[in-house]
Design a protein around this motif. Structure first.
Motif, short mmCIF file in Angstrom:
data_model
loop_
_atom_site.label_atom_id
_atom_site.label_comp_id
_atom_site.label_asym_id
_atom_site.label_seq_id
_atom_site.Cartn_x
_atom_site.Cartn_y
_atom_site.Cartn_z
N GLU A 110 -5.41 4.34 -2.35
CA GLU A 110 -3.97 4.15 -2.14
C GLU A 110 -3.21 4.78 -3.30
N GLN A 111 -1.98 5.20 -3.03
CA GLN A 111 -1.16 5.70 -4.13
C GLN A 111 -0.67 4.57 -5.02
N HIS A 112 -0.32 3.44 -4.40
CA HIS A 112 0.20 2.29 -5.14
C HIS A 112 -0.49 1.02 -4.67
N LEU A 113 -0.42 -0.01 -5.49
CA LEU A 113 -1.00 -1.30 -5.12
C LEU A 113 -0.18 -1.93 -3.99
N PRO A 114 -0.77 -2.13 -2.80
CA PRO A 114 -0.02 -2.79 -1.73
C PRO A 114 0.27 -4.25 -2.11
N PRO A 115 1.51 -4.71 -1.95
CA PRO A 115 1.83 -6.10 -2.31
C PRO A 115 0.92 -7.12 -1.64
N ALA A 116 0.46 -6.81 -0.42
CA ALA A 116 -0.41 -7.75 0.29
C ALA A 116 -1.75 -7.93 -0.40
N LEU A 117 -2.13 -6.99 -1.28
CA LEU A 117 -3.43 -7.06 -1.95
C LEU A 117 -3.31 -7.43 -3.43
N ALA A 118 -2.14 -7.84 -3.86
CA ALA A 118 -1.97 -8.29 -5.24
C ALA A 118 -2.45 -9.73 -5.33
N ARG A 119 -3.76 -9.88 -5.24
CA ARG A 119 -4.37 -11.21 -5.17
C ARG A 119 -5.64 -11.24 -6.01
N PRO A 120 -6.10 -12.44 -6.35
CA PRO A 120 -7.36 -12.53 -7.10
C PRO A 120 -8.52 -11.96 -6.30
N LYS A 121 -9.56 -11.54 -7.03
CA LYS A 121 -10.80 -11.02 -6.45
C LYS A 121 -10.61 -9.66 -5.79
N VAL A 122 -9.46 -9.03 -5.97
CA VAL A 122 -9.28 -7.63 -5.58
C VAL A 122 -9.35 -6.80 -6.85
N LEU A 123 -10.28 -5.85 -6.89
CA LEU A 123 -10.51 -5.04 -8.08
C LEU A 123 -9.78 -3.71 -7.94
N ILE A 124 -9.11 -3.28 -9.00
CA ILE A 124 -8.43 -1.98 -8.94
C ILE A 124 -8.96 -1.06 -10.04
N HIS A 125 -9.03 0.23 -9.67
CA HIS A 125 -9.34 1.30 -10.62
C HIS A 125 -8.23 2.31 -10.50
N GLU A 126 -7.57 2.63 -11.59
CA GLU A 126 -6.51 3.62 -11.56
C GLU A 126 -7.06 4.95 -12.08
N LEU A 127 -6.83 6.01 -11.31
CA LEU A 127 -7.29 7.34 -11.70
C LEU A 127 -6.11 8.23 -12.01
N ARG A 128 -6.35 9.14 -12.95
CA ARG A 128 -5.35 10.14 -13.30
C ARG A 128 -6.05 11.42 -13.67
N ARG A 129 -5.74 12.46 -12.92
CA ARG A 129 -6.30 13.79 -13.17
C ARG A 129 -7.82 13.76 -13.29
N GLY A 130 -8.45 13.04 -12.39
CA GLY A 130 -9.89 13.04 -12.32
C GLY A 130 -10.61 12.15 -13.30
N THR A 131 -9.88 11.31 -14.02
CA THR A 131 -10.50 10.37 -14.95
C THR A 131 -10.07 8.95 -14.61
N LEU A 132 -10.89 8.00 -14.98
CA LEU A 132 -10.59 6.59 -14.76
C LEU A 132 -9.83 6.07 -15.97
N THR A 133 -8.60 5.57 -15.75
CA THR A 133 -7.75 5.21 -16.87
C THR A 133 -7.52 3.71 -17.02
N PHE A 134 -7.79 2.93 -15.96
CA PHE A 134 -7.48 1.50 -16.02
C PHE A 134 -8.29 0.77 -14.97
N THR A 135 -8.87 -0.38 -15.35
CA THR A 135 -9.63 -1.22 -14.42
C THR A 135 -9.25 -2.68 -14.68
N ALA A 136 -8.99 -3.40 -13.61
CA ALA A 136 -8.62 -4.81 -13.76
C ALA A 136 -8.60 -5.47 -12.39
N GLU A 137 -8.40 -6.79 -12.37
CA GLU A 137 -8.10 -7.46 -11.12
C GLU A 137 -6.67 -7.13 -10.72
#
Length: 217
Positions: free
Chosen positions: A185-212
């Motif tokens: 997804e381009q952005h975090l869908p509000p419906a999935l801003a919940r516990p136990k959902v893991l996100i990885h943010e990518l930028r220019r082919g690298t992983l820049t951020f990981t969190a719930e």
């Protein structure tokens, strides 16, 4: 958190351009994982690398600790991986009913997920709107056997807000039931801003951020 799949030091090249720069990407079992980033960030390429739709130039793909880097996409599908790309995810010359039959999805079960498909069963998929095609494509992932890996690239594009919300809820249910679900997804869908959902943010082919997701919302 047990791992279902993972990219290890994964690099992907498209000609002279490198789209993934040696990323490590875990895909936990029984978890909904989001790959976030703008167009060109590498999220679609990461999904395609997991699915076997693009080869790695270096690194590896693991599935339940086994190296499947050289396993073709069709063999990954036979083992229980369902990939829904952002484009060309349906057979446009076949009817909705025939698309469901090819995916071994029962019409009744698909209609439970998306009742609007009932009136479209006799239509050829290529004549559907973008949102209707996404419903058809996503239905096969929602109805795949338990314990599978589901990879979906922007699954709700073109859908109305209520249908998109239902889609996210159904995908979260699949993860809770044991599937490893990965969405790009381009952005975090509000419906999935919940516990136990893991996100990885990518930028220019690298992983820049990981969190719930609750830490990112």
């Amino acid at each position: 958190m047990a791992l279902e799949m993972a990219l290890r030091a994964a690099r992907v090249r498209y000609g002279p351009l490198e789209a993934l720069h040696g990323i490590d990407l875990p895909v936990p079992a029984a978890t909904l994982t989001l790959l976030l980033g703008r167009n060109g960030a590498g999220r679609t390429t990461a999904l395609r690398a997991l699915a076997g739709a693009v080869p790695l130039s270096s690194g590896s793909v693991l599935w339940r600790a086994a190296d499947v880097t050289r396993l073709p996409a069709h063999d990954r599908a036979r083992r229980g991986l369902c990939f829904v790309p952002d484009r060309q995810a349906v057979y446009p010359s076949l009817t909705v009913a025939e698309n469901l039959e090819l995916a071994a999805v029962r019409h009744g079960a698909a209609l439970d997920a998306y009742p609007a498909l009932e009136a479209l069963l006799a239509r050829t998929a290529g004549t559907l709107s973008g949102g209707e095609q996404r419903m058809l494509a996503v239905s096969r992932a929602l109805l795949s056997p338990p314990g599978t890996v589901l990879l979906l690239d922007e699954p709700t594009q073109g859908m109305s807000a209520p249908v998109a919300a239902r889609t996210y809820a159904l995908l979260a249910e699949r993860a809770a039931a044991g599937a490893a679900v990965v969405l790009a997804e381009q952005h975090l869908p509000p419906a999935l801003a919940r516990p136990k959902v893991l996100i990885h943010e990518l930028r220019r082919g690298t992983l820049t951020f990981t969190a719930e997701a609750t830490e990112r919302a």
